[in-house]
Write a protein that holds these residues in place. Structure first.
Motif, PDB file in Angstrom:
ATOM      1  N   THR A 138       0.853  -1.204   0.000  1.00 56.51           N
ATOM      2  CA  THR A 138       0.000   0.000   0.000  1.00 56.51           C
ATOM      3  C   THR A 138       0.883   1.247   0.000  1.00 56.51           C
ATOM      4  N   LYS A 139       0.569   2.195  -0.942  1.00 58.71           N
ATOM      5  CA  LYS A 139       1.459   3.320  -1.202  1.00 58.71           C
ATOM      6  C   LYS A 139       0.949   4.600  -0.567  1.00 58.71           C
ATOM      7  N   GLY A 140       1.847   5.421  -0.050  1.00 60.16           N
ATOM      8  CA  GLY A 140       1.485   6.757   0.405  1.00 60.16           C
ATOM      9  C   GLY A 140       2.416   7.774  -0.243  1.00 60.16           C
ATOM     10  N   LEU A 142       3.297  11.975  -0.737  1.00 61.88           N
ATOM     11  CA  LEU A 142       3.044  13.302  -0.211  1.00 61.88           C
ATOM     12  C   LEU A 142       2.764  14.256  -1.370  1.00 61.88           C
ATOM     13  N   VAL A 143       1.508  14.752  -1.425  1.00 63.46           N
ATOM     14  CA  VAL A 143       1.117  15.649  -2.510  1.00 63.46           C
ATOM     15  C   VAL A 143       0.481  16.886  -1.883  1.00 63.46           C
ATOM     16  N   ASP A 144       1.099  18.057  -2.072  1.00 58.24           N
ATOM     17  CA  ASP A 144       0.561  19.324  -1.569  1.00 58.24           C
ATOM     18  C   ASP A 144       0.191  19.243  -0.084  1.00 58.24           C
ATOM     19  N   GLY A 145       1.085  18.783   0.736  1.00 57.41           N
ATOM     20  CA  GLY A 145       0.840  18.776   2.181  1.00 57.41           C
ATOM     21  C   GLY A 145      -0.122  17.718   2.659  1.00 57.41           C
ATOM     22  N   GLU A 146      -0.393  16.729   1.850  1.00 53.69           N
ATOM     23  CA  GLU A 146      -1.276  15.637   2.276  1.00 53.69           C
ATOM     24  C   GLU A 146      -0.715  14.316   1.784  1.00 53.69           C
ATOM     25  N   TRP A 147      -0.932  13.299   2.595  1.00 54.35           N
ATOM     26  CA  TRP A 147      -0.603  11.956   2.123  1.00 54.35           C
ATOM     27  C   TRP A 147      -1.761  11.439   1.279  1.00 54.35           C
ATOM     28  N   VAL A 148      -1.419  10.884   0.135  1.00 55.91           N
ATOM     29  CA  VAL A 148      -2.434  10.271  -0.724  1.00 55.91           C
ATOM     30  C   VAL A 148      -2.152   8.770  -0.739  1.00 55.91           C
ATOM     31  N   ILE A 149      -3.144   8.006  -0.312  1.00 58.87           N
ATOM     32  CA  ILE A 149      -2.912   6.582  -0.059  1.00 58.87           C
ATOM     33  C   ILE A 149      -3.722   5.725  -1.017  1.00 58.87           C
ATOM     34  N   ASN A 150      -3.029   4.740  -1.596  1.00 56.70           N
ATOM     35  CA  ASN A 150      -3.694   3.795  -2.496  1.00 56.70           C
ATOM     36  C   ASN A 150      -3.224   2.379  -2.190  1.00 56.70           C
ATOM     37  N   GLY A 151      -4.180   1.452  -2.184  1.00 57.34           N
ATOM     38  CA  GLY A 151      -3.800   0.054  -1.924  1.00 57.34           C
ATOM     39  C   GLY A 151      -4.908  -0.681  -1.210  1.00 57.34           C
ATOM     40  N   GLN A 152      -4.530  -1.796  -0.572  1.00 56.05           N
ATOM     41  CA  GLN A 152      -5.544  -2.629   0.087  1.00 56.05           C
ATOM     42  C   GLN A 152      -4.995  -3.261   1.355  1.00 56.05           C
ATOM     43  N   PHE A 166      -4.809   3.099  12.294  1.00 55.66           N
ATOM     44  CA  PHE A 166      -3.348   3.318  12.274  1.00 55.66           C
ATOM     45  C   PHE A 166      -2.795   2.289  11.305  1.00 55.66           C
ATOM     46  N   CYS A 167      -1.953   2.780  10.409  1.00 56.90           N
ATOM     47  CA  CYS A 167      -1.723   2.046   9.181  1.00 56.90           C
ATOM     48  C   CYS A 167      -0.247   2.064   8.796  1.00 56.90           C
ATOM     49  N   LEU A 168       0.243   0.946   8.311  1.00 52.43           N
ATOM     50  CA  LEU A 168       1.605   0.914   7.763  1.00 52.43           C
ATOM     51  C   LEU A 168       1.516   1.075   6.249  1.00 52.43           C
ATOM     52  N   VAL A 169       2.252   2.052   5.751  1.00 52.01           N
ATOM     53  CA  VAL A 169       2.147   2.427   4.347  1.00 52.01           C
ATOM     54  C   VAL A 169       3.553   2.598   3.778  1.00 52.01           C
ATOM     55  N   ARG A 170       3.755   2.146   2.535  1.00 57.48           N
ATOM     56  CA  ARG A 170       5.075   2.327   1.904  1.00 57.48           C
ATOM     57  C   ARG A 170       5.169   3.743   1.347  1.00 57.48           C
ATOM     58  N   THR A 171       6.013   4.556   1.993  1.00 57.61           N
ATOM     59  CA  THR A 171       6.144   5.957   1.570  1.00 57.61           C
ATOM     60  C   THR A 171       7.479   6.232   0.900  1.00 57.61           C
ATOM     61  N   GLU A 172       8.445   5.320   1.059  1.00 54.82           N
ATOM     62  CA  GLU A 172       9.777   5.525   0.481  1.00 54.82           C
ATOM     63  C   GLU A 172      10.058   4.358  -0.455  1.00 54.82           C
ATOM     64  N   VAL A 223       3.235   9.044  12.812  1.00 51.43           N
ATOM     65  CA  VAL A 223       3.862   8.786  14.112  1.00 51.43           C
ATOM     66  C   VAL A 223       5.298   8.355  13.840  1.00 51.43           C
ATOM     67  N   GLY A 224       6.249   9.091  14.427  1.00 54.67           N
ATOM     68  CA  GLY A 224       7.654   8.864  14.118  1.00 54.67           C
ATOM     69  C   GLY A 224       7.973   9.520  12.777  1.00 54.67           C
ATOM     70  N   ASN A 225       9.202   9.365  12.316  1.00 53.99           N
ATOM     71  CA  ASN A 225       9.596   9.991  11.058  1.00 53.99           C
ATOM     72  C   ASN A 225       9.235   9.114   9.869  1.00 53.99           C
ATOM     73  N   ARG A 226       9.340   9.720   8.688  1.00 50.57           N
ATOM     74  CA  ARG A 226       9.164   8.964   7.446  1.00 50.57           C
ATOM     75  C   ARG A 226      10.117   7.771   7.432  1.00 50.57           C
ATOM     76  N   GLY A 227       9.614   6.637   7.036  1.00 48.36           N
ATOM     77  CA  GLY A 227      10.479   5.473   6.917  1.00 48.36           C
ATOM     78  C   GLY A 227      10.747   4.743   8.232  1.00 48.36           C
TER      79      GLY A 227
END
Lengths: 402, 363
Positions: A138-140, A142-152, A166-172, A223-227
């Motif tokens: 699941t992908k997150g 950062l677009v214009d100050g918001e996380w945009v999330i897609n996946g399942q 509360f969700c684990l998302v691949r952002t990097e 929660v916590g830093n990116r990655g």
């Protein structure tokens, strides 16, 4: 060896008992949910519930004391009084926020969660990422100050009702497997989230699939830093360990089974008079008592600040095994009544409600299986025992994927 | 709340374990295993010098006045090392005399047993699975002295013992000198070669009845025995898990150590999950005998049944985990496998004691 609790704890026990006698069960006929909520608030004010949570966030802010925790748990269990709500929010999100969250997050969510005003679901598992959770997709972005999330996500308990996830998302996407994940908080009541219940074998639907289609969450709801999401998801506060209280539930389950054996008949006689049932119960009691006294041992080690060793890794599989054994013996006792559907409705049209009990036990037969799978299957737990407990090498396949 | 061994108990366990490791390492154990007597007088003498022969006896008679839990942690260590010593029979015989003898009998009999000068064993079992004091059939003399007749089986180290405590009808117990006329001791080839057995026949053999012996005191001896066997079973089962883990780390197949394979990992984990929590069960059962009388009798029965079943299961799994070598006489796991067989039977099978536990619960 000294199994007494000492004078101080016994007088504490009396305090707890007196508190319960005054406050539980509620004496008026009000709405049960409201009463439970009011009771929990009182119990927190008295210092019995939410002990590790600071007062400013609605907790009791008591110093960790496993023995007091055990006494509270024993007395509350005996009185069948509600303890903290056992939801995923109180058990996982609150400790994580308290340790890793920003102050505004704590203010916004901790008290509301422990008092049941907001509920949470956990977005960890994905269809392809069960035990190999770090492979989640699941992908997150950062677009214009918001996380945009897609996946399942999948196996998401209570996603239908939950206010937040509360969700684990691949952002990097370019980082290594474990390092590319962030821990995001998501408002569940927004467009783009599609929750589809998964009907489980008992007939109820505790789990869901959750689909994200351009779902949005503010940039700072992380929660916590990116990655760092992988590390954050592994945060646990040092809780009071309620080994004795936890064993109390197994003991209650066992006592319920003995009661069932006294009520049900085999060949026209109470099941408990049947030799194989008697021996089965006595055999099961060996496990139950082992578990119960192991709770004393783990508590003692905890108080001394020592590790109880490999046995600590076994608690989940042990409870799982016992749940299975209880359920199997219950089916022996039920005999033909073991055909009952697990919905607890019993025999339609039978005024006596005789079938209700049967349904509860067939439900136990099935749900004990759910417990074996949830939170890491027993197979995965056994790997942990073998690898962390015995120092055996990691599985070759798991090593390759690192 | 302090549910743990004291420092003294841990030290006792370590000291006994170290001593056995030095005196009776695997090579020596193998020798004794193949030897005719299966008995190591040097090892036993060393343990006696540590005070093990009278650990639970009053100081007046040369004992150390320790508790059943102390006896039990020693039994665990002996079980761990499959030590070929007559500890169990001696402990139960001395417990019988201490509990059921009158003051004069105790003062006369116990000192030489506490010092290890003499060795005693118990002759309780009769043909047909008769172990319980309520079931004993040998007619007791009406006075303190007299003669008894009948046969007792499964007497541990019967060939070596100087005295037998014999179970009689009504829960009475009597002491018989091995050299008394009418005592015949016959070797019985048991599977467990670390604790050899004998059949002892009494034909009008002179005995001395322990004056205060009755169903209650005999029951106490039985319960102590159940707990000591449970402790021995725990030690042995734990050892088998450790041996299997070590084997999994060293044995290679398909180019890797077999510990890489999940099927074996799960088998080892299952073994440990089965036995590890049961340590607390035998501890509690031992503690209860001195401090929680209301729960002692039932818990002893459950602990014995549970630990012996767990030990049997783990002995099979551990042997299987060792592959073909496990099935050979040369393999080591068989030593514990057979000890598990004897533990299961001695003082009554799991089935017998589960039935008792059910009765005692009022089921």
């Amino acid at each position: 060896m000294d199994l007494s609790y000492g004078e101080e704890l016994e007088s504490f026990r009396k305090e707890v008992q007196a508190f319960l006698a005054d406050n539980w069960p509620p004496k008026d006929d009000g709405n049960r949910d409201d009463q439970t909520r009011a009771f929990r608030r009182k119990a927190t004010e008295a210092g019995y519930l939410n002990r590790h949570i600071p007062k400013q966030y609605g907790g009791a802010e008591q110093p960790p004391d496993s023995m007091k925790g055990a006494v509270i748990s024993e007395e509350f269990t005996k009185a069948r009084a509600p303890m903290e709500p056992r939801g995923i929010g109180t058990m996982m999100l609150v400790p994580t926020l308290l340790e890793r969250g920003e102050d505004w997050m704590k203010e916004k969510w901790v008290q509301a969660t422990i008092e049941g005003d907001v509920t949470w679901c956990q977005g960890y598992s994905e269809p392809g990422s069960g035990s190999d959770l770090a492979s989640l997709k699941t992908k997150g972005e950062l677009v214009d100050g918001e996380w945009v999330i897609n996946g399942q996500k999948i196996w998401t308990s209570s996603a239908m009702e939950a206010d937040f996830m509360f969700c684990l998302v691949r952002t990097e996407p370019d980082a290594a497997k474990h390092a590319g994940i962030s821990y995001l908080l998501i408002d569940m009541k927004q467009p783009g989230i599609d929750v589809r219940p998964l009907k489980q074998m008992t007939g109820s639907s505790e789990f869901n699939e959750v689909f994200f289609n351009d779902v949005k969450t503010p940039e700072d709801w992380i929660v916590g830093n990116r990655g760092e999401g992988w590390l954050v998801s592994r945060t646990t506060l040092k809780h009071e360990r309620n080994g004795i209280g936890a064993a109390g539930q197994v003991v209650n389950l066992f006592n319920g089974l003995v009661k069932l054996a006294k009520e049900k008949k085999i060949d026209g006689k109470p099941a408990i008079e049947d030799a194989s049932i008697r021996r089965g119960l006595a055999e099961l009691e060996g496990y139950v008592k082992s578990h119960q006294y192991s709770g004393f041992l783990q508590m003692t080690k905890d108080l001394k600040g020592e590790s109880a060793g490999v046995i600590q890794l076994m608690n989940k599989v042990n409870s799982t095994n016992m749940g299975n054994m209880v359920a199997k013996l219950a089916m022996e006792i039920l005999g033909d009544d073991g055909v009952a559907a697990p919905d607890g409705r019993g025999i339609v049209g039978l005024a006596s409600g005789a079938g209700d009990v049967d349904g509860l036990w067939t439900s136990q037969y099935m749900s004990s299986l759910g417990v074996a799978i949830a939170g890491g299957t027993a197979n995965i737990q056994k790997n942990v025992i073998a690898e962390r407990g015995f120092g055996l090498p990691r599985d070759a396949a798991a090593q390759r994927s690192k | 709340m302090d549910f743990d061994l004291s420092e003294e108990q841990q030290l006792l366990q370590e000291t006994v374990g170290q001593f056995i490791e030095n005196e009776c390492p695997m090579a020596r154990l193998r020798e004794l295993f193949d030897d005719d007597s299966g008995y190591d007088p040097v090892l036993w003498k060393g343990l006696v010098e540590m005070g093990l022969a009278g650990i639970h006896l009053p100081a007046d008679f040369g004992g150390s006045e320790l508790e059943i839990l102390d006896l039990a942690v020693v039994a665990e260590t002996l079980g761990e090392h499959a030590a070929p010593v007559p500890f169990l029979g001696h402990a139960l015989a001395t417990e019988s005399i201490n509990r059921a003898g009158n003051d004069e009998q105790r003062a006369r009999m116990l000192p030489s047993l506490a010092s290890g000068e003499h060795l005693a064993s118990v002759a309780f079992a009769e043909d047909g699975g008769v172990w319980l004091p309520e079931q004993w059939t040998l007619a007791a003399p009406s006075g303190t002295t007299g003669a008894i007749s009948g046969t007792k089986e499964i007497v541990e180290f019967g060939e070596q013992a100087d005295y037998f405590v014999v179970g009689l009808a009504g829960g009475r117990m009597a002491v018989v000198d091995r050299n008394a006329a009418g005592v015949e001791i016959q070797r019985y080839e048991g599977a467990d070669r670390t604790r050899r057995l004998a059949i002892v026949t009494f034909e009008n053999a002179e005995c001395e009845v322990l004056e205060n012996s009755d169903l209650e005191t005999a029951g106490r001896v039985r319960d102590v025995g159940l707990v000591l066997i449970a402790a021995d079973a725990f030690g042995g089962a734990r050892k088998l898990v450790d041996m299997s883990v070590e084997y999994a780390k060293s044995r290679e197949q398909f180019g890797v150590t077999i510990g890489h394979f999940q099927a074996l990992k799960h088998q080892l984990a299952d073994m440990a999950i089965d036995i590890e929590p049961a340590r607390a069960l035998y501890w509690f059962a031992a503690h209860a005998l001195d401090h929680v009388p209301d729960e002692a009798v039932r818990t002893a029965a459950i602990a014995k049944s549970h630990l012996c079943d767990r030990y049997s299961r783990i002995a099979r799994d551990a042997t299987e985990a060792h592959g073909g070598i496990g099935y050979t006489w040369e393999g080591d796991t068989q030593i514990w496998f057979k000890r598990a067989m004897q533990n299961r039977v001695f003082l009554g099978t799991p089935r017998l004691h589960r039935d008792r536990a059910a009765d005692l619960a009022g089921w």
